[in-house]
Design a protein around this motif. Structure first.
Motif, mmCIF file in Angstrom:
data_model
loop_
_atom_site.group_PDB
_atom_site.id
_atom_site.type_symbol
_atom_site.label_atom_id
_atom_site.label_comp_id
_atom_site.label_asym_id
_atom_site.label_seq_id
_atom_site.Cartn_x
_atom_site.Cartn_y
_atom_site.Cartn_z
ATOM 1 N N GLY A 87 0.808 -1.216 0.000
ATOM 2 C CA GLY A 87 0.000 0.000 0.000
ATOM 3 C C GLY A 87 0.832 1.252 0.000
ATOM 4 O O GLY A 87 1.113 1.821 -1.064
ATOM 5 N N SER A 114 -4.200 7.218 -2.461
ATOM 6 C CA SER A 114 -3.522 6.069 -3.068
ATOM 7 C C SER A 114 -2.071 5.994 -2.632
ATOM 8 O O SER A 114 -1.502 4.906 -2.533
ATOM 9 C CB SER A 114 -3.642 6.132 -4.599
ATOM 10 O OG SER A 114 -3.000 7.313 -5.044
ATOM 11 N N CYS A 150 -2.477 4.327 0.767
ATOM 12 C CA CYS A 150 -3.302 3.133 0.880
ATOM 13 C C CYS A 150 -3.045 2.187 -0.274
ATOM 14 O O CYS A 150 -3.464 1.038 -0.252
ATOM 15 C CB CYS A 150 -4.768 3.576 0.849
ATOM 16 S SG CYS A 150 -5.851 2.475 1.696
ATOM 17 N N GLY A 151 -2.373 2.679 -1.316
ATOM 18 C CA GLY A 151 -2.209 1.883 -2.522
ATOM 19 C C GLY A 151 -3.465 2.025 -3.358
ATOM 20 O O GLY A 151 -4.546 2.272 -2.825
ATOM 21 N N SER A 152 -3.306 1.878 -4.677
ATOM 22 C CA SER A 152 -4.482 2.099 -5.510
ATOM 23 C C SER A 152 -5.061 0.794 -6.007
ATOM 24 O O SER A 152 -6.262 0.679 -6.227
ATOM 25 C CB SER A 152 -4.116 2.988 -6.705
ATOM 26 O OG SER A 152 -2.920 2.488 -7.293
ATOM 27 N N GLN A 211 -6.827 12.240 -4.368
ATOM 28 C CA GLN A 211 -6.650 10.872 -4.860
ATOM 29 C C GLN A 211 -5.214 10.402 -4.666
ATOM 30 O O GLN A 211 -4.963 9.285 -4.231
ATOM 31 C CB GLN A 211 -7.040 10.825 -6.331
ATOM 32 C CG GLN A 211 -7.509 9.442 -6.761
ATOM 33 C CD GLN A 211 -6.813 9.013 -8.029
ATOM 34 O OE1 GLN A 211 -6.626 9.833 -8.949
ATOM 35 N NE2 GLN A 211 -6.421 7.742 -8.079
ATOM 36 N N ALA A 248 -8.890 3.827 3.834
ATOM 37 C CA ALA A 248 -9.052 4.736 2.706
ATOM 38 C C ALA A 248 -10.159 5.746 3.003
ATOM 39 O O ALA A 248 -10.041 6.945 2.696
ATOM 40 C CB ALA A 248 -9.389 3.944 1.434
#
Lengths: 404, 224
Positions: free
Chosen positions: B37, B212, B215-217, B208, B183
């Motif tokens: 993430g 991301s 949290c990672g996308s 965004q 998220a």
């Protein structure tokens, strides 16, 4: 700032006691002499190598906190050593944060306990005050109840006496009325007898004159009038005692009323006087008409009677009792004085105490002065005793006067 | 209150996982640590005790670097859920920028959830946090419990329908819903941080990228 929000500098994480031990082990593992520098370049151990060297960042929580420096062929071992150091630093940071947090939590718990404790102490103090007030109230109420009980006891006793007195007074009033009336009539008859005696003494009949002389009719007629006068006086006295008794017996007029205390005092004196031993004299000087008070007639009568009776008893068979009542500003002052045996300081101190009596058991209830004091106080008055052994006793009462 | 050190180019943000005892706060952190993430992820600190109860806290640091070069460091904390450790909970909650409230979905934990939430509001007030403005996400965890002891989702949604906070469902043990919850918090948190530190204007970091980046996308998971 909370303990967990604090930054720990490298100096704190690697304390002096740890440095030497860490350095020797890392040097042994890497096979070279290492140096540890913080972000400002200050060395925690070792010395900066001359010539080519590797500087491996030592990170904690994503950020470099210092560098491990050594001159070596390849950086692999040095990197591994830095990784090892990072793990140790993390453990140290965790320990320091937990320790600080613990202290902070304990301190805050302690403070909240202190605050609670203070609150509890305050509420306990409030309770103590309340309980003290409550005790005072209870004591007041108990005193009041006791006083009322004494009054009730005494007034019931006096009510019974009063009822008896009223009954007796009523029964005596009638016969004493016709006794007096007949005595007056009889006295008129004596005048006729005197006339008859005169006629007889001038009579010509010697036999009748001799009879009159023998019977000493002259003396009889003369003495008869004197006897009847004495009887009328006696009947008048009986009538006065009965009237005093009736006045005194107005014990159960429960309401407060306005009355002349002087009149009542005279009536009470009259009652006491009726039963006075021969060697005792009672003088009563009361100002006329100016001693208007408002209160319970029966109770005040009772108070005065109790004190007066005490005075009479104090002089035993020979002595003087004097009663004086006068207006003094807006007060009535009554002094009842005797030249009897007087009181010791101890007796004077306890004189108003319920059931305290110097008389033989059964001779007194020990309530006389107590009831008198209660009655005077209930009428917003004061009562005091001035006495010493052998110097008689003076009771002084003050009561408020009602102005018209 | 995020800690902005302009000279060091660093913004430190504190997120606290709050909730009743054994509702899965530490498990949430462990999952976040395990899953791929964030751009930067540190080592998780846990003070393991007997019975796996958190005594002080767990800490997972992570971060991302904004295009401006600003390092945004997130420190994710858990609090000890046991009632006795209130002093510790209060100290950790102090200066929090966001909170995930982790509730237990077991039927018999309803009262504990309510008490813990009350405790959160109370402690927030004590440490000077404006509860009305605090970025907060409610997570009903332990959805993996057997159906007969589980409070149904509909009932929970109904209970919380008036509340202004995002409501998430998760099973931290199985990893479901943990990322979505995080998220969801980052979404709210971005708003608060952007308002104060102008992340978008000054640091060219939009919402965004923020979410991301931490949290990672590409993470996929079931749950929520």
């Amino acid at each position: 700032m909370s303990a967990v929000d604090r930054n720990f500098p490298l100096q704190d994480l690697v304390g002096p006691s740890l440095r030497g031990r860490l350095q020797s082990r890392l040097d042994l593992l890497t096979g070279v002499h290492t140096a540890l520098a913080d972000l400002h370049g200050t060395l925690l151990w070792g010395a900066l190598p001359a010539g080519n060297s590797y500087r491996i960042p030592v990170e904690l929580e994503l950020e470099p906190v210092g560098h491990l420096i050594a001159a070596c062929e390849t950086p692999d071992r040095l990197k591994a050593a830095a990784g090892l150091l990072e793990m140790i630093l993390q453990q140290r940071a965790q320990y320091l944060m937990a320790a600080d947090l613990h202290l902070e939590a304990v301190q805050s718990d302690y403070e909240s306990l202190l605050a609670k404790h203070a609150e509890l102490e305050a509420s306990e103090a409030r309770l103590r005050v309340l309980s003290r007030q409550l005790e005072d109230r209870v004591r007041e109420q108990v005193d009041l109840i006791e006083a009322r009980q004494r009054q009730l006891y005494e007034s019931e006793r006096l009510a019974a006496v009063g009822q008896l007195a009223a009954g007796v007074a009523h029964e005596i009033n009638n016969p004493i009325g016709f006794v007096r009336s007949n005595l007056v009539t009889a006295k008129r008859y004596v005048a006729s007898l005197a006339e008859l005696h005169d006629a007889i003494s001038k009579s010509s009949s010697s036999g009748v004159r001799a009879l009159s002389d023998r019977l000493d009719l002259g003396f009889i007629v003369e003495d008869f009038g004197v006897l009847l006068d004495d009887c009328v006086q006696g009947a008048d006295r009986i009538a006065r005692i009965v009237s005093d008794l009736k006045s005194f017996a107005s014990i159960d007029g429960a309401e407060y009323e306005r009355f002349d205390l002087g009149e009542k005092l005279v009536a009470v004196c009259g009652m006491v006087e009726a039963a006075l031993p021969p060697g005792v004299s009672l003088t009563c000087r009361v100002d006329d008409g100016s001693l208007q008070v408002k209160g319970h007639v029966g109770h005040l009568n009772q108070a005065l009677f109790n004190i007066l009776r005490n005075a009479v008893q104090a002089v035993r068979d020979h002595g003087k009792v004097s009663v004086r009542a006068e207006r003094e500003g807006d007060r009535v002052r009554i002094e009842i004085e005797d030249d009897g045996e007087g009181m010791t300081a101890e007796v004077r101190r306890r004189a108003f105490e319920p059931f305290f009596s110097t008389r033989d058991v059964g001779a007194g209830t020990g309530l006389g002065l107590t009831v008198a004091r209660d009655a005077v106080r209930a009428h917003e008055g004061q009562i005091e005793i001035d006495s010493a052994p052998g110097r008689g006793c003076r009771v002084r009462i003050q009561l408020p006067v009602v102005t018209p | 209150m995020a800690d902005f050190e302009e000279d060091a180019g660093k913004l430190t943000v504190k997120v606290v996982y709050y909730g009743p005892a054994q509702s899965g706060k530490t498990t949430n952190l462990l999952r976040l640590h395990d899953l791929p993430g964030p751009q930067l992820k540190g080592e998780i600190m846990t003070l393991e005790t007997r019975n796996d109860r958190t005594l002080f806290f767990d800490l997972l640091p992570m971060g991302l670097r904004a295009p401006s070069g600003l390092l945004i460091k997130l420190r994710l904390f858990t609090v000890p859920g046991q009632v006795a450790h209130d002093g510790t909970r209060k100290a950790i909650l102090s200066r929090a920028d966001g909170v995930v409230f982790v509730a237990d979905s077991h039927r018999n934990q309803t009262t504990n959830n309510a008490e813990s939430f009350d405790n959160l509001m109370h402690n927030a007030a004590r440490v000077g946090l404006d509860f009305a403005r605090l970025p907060l996400v409610i997570q009903f965890n332990t959805r993996d419990l057997p159906q007969d002891v589980l409070v149904p989702e509909d009932a929970i949604r109904n209970d919380w329908r008036q509340a202004p906070w995002p409501l998430m469902f998760s099973s931290a043990l199985q990893g479901a819903g943990v990322h979505a919850t995080f998220a969801s918090l980052l979404e709210v948190l971005y708003g608060a941080l952007d308002a104060e530190f102008e992340l978008g204007r000054r640091h060219q970091l939009d919402r965004q990228a923020f979410v991301s980046g931490l949290c990672g996308s590409g993470t996929t998971e079931s749950g929520s």
